[in-house]
Design a protein around this motif. Structure first.
Motif: not given
Length: 207
Positions: A61-64, A105-107, A121-123
């Motif tokens: 599992r991770n962002i997006a 994440g997609c948004a 880090h998300t960016r």
């Protein structure tokens, strides 16, 4: 925190007892049939939506629900190493990429660098889905936010399937018929799951 502690007690008294033999068998080994790659979103429960028990799914599992393209590196590659382990050691038979509706994440991929400055880090992570974002920006105007959201989330699933095939050992197993890849799009509010049909290039509802 208390609700988590209460959950531990409930699990040990009921759920564990109900599946005691299964957990005893799993105590020494695991043999999951599927690698399930999904978003970290708290609303997604892979075992619940697939009706599987412990030991059946190896979950990333991770962002997006992103799969970075294959590369060899001396860095610490969490997603890549988990995929490697699932395929080469556990020898899973299937890999599922599961995206979902209302994906944060997609948004966030549509936001500017300035808007994401507090989560660097998300960016950086979301740079991996920039090609999908750019495609959506060309296809759908900002006056159609729902269409843009759906295309981004579904297009992202297809993009990650392509990324999986950059892994030499995955491509080899797929070509030999030893490994199946599947792309899913889960609608949180209805429970529907749409599965990508590569022959027609569309997601089709399976339930």
């Amino acid at each position: 925190m208390q609700n988590l502690l209460d959950g531990i007690t409930k699990f040990r008294k009921k759920d564990f007892e109900d599946h005691k033999e299964l957990f005893k068998e799993l105590g020494n080994r695991q043999k999951p049939h599927t690698l399930f790659i999904s978003c970290s979103d708290s609303r997604i429960d892979p075992n619940m939506i697939t009706g599987t028990k412990p030991g059946e799914l190896f979950i990333i599992r991770n962002i997006a629900n992103i799969v970075p393209p294959y590369r060899e590196s001396e860095e610490y590659l969490a997603t890549t190493s988990a995929i490697e382990y699932a395929v080469l050691v556990l020898e899973v038979e299937n890999i599922v990429i599961c995206g979902h509706s209302n994906c944060g994440g997609c948004a966030a991929s549509f936001k500017s660098a300035e808007e994401l400055k507090d989560i660097p880090h998300t960016r950086k992570w979301l740079e991996l889905i920039r090609p999908v974002r750019d495609m959506v920006l060309k296809e759908i105007s900002e006056n159609e936010p729902e269409a843009r959201e759906w295309l981004m989330e579904q297009g992202n699933v297809v993009e990650q399937l392509k990324h999986l095939l950059t892994f030499p050992y995955i491509r080899e197993r797929v070509e030999e018929g030893k490994l199946n890849l599947s792309g899913w799009y889960y609608i949180i509010e209805t429970g529907e799951i749409f599965i990508y049909d590569k022959d027609c290039g569309e997601f089709k509802c399976e339930n």
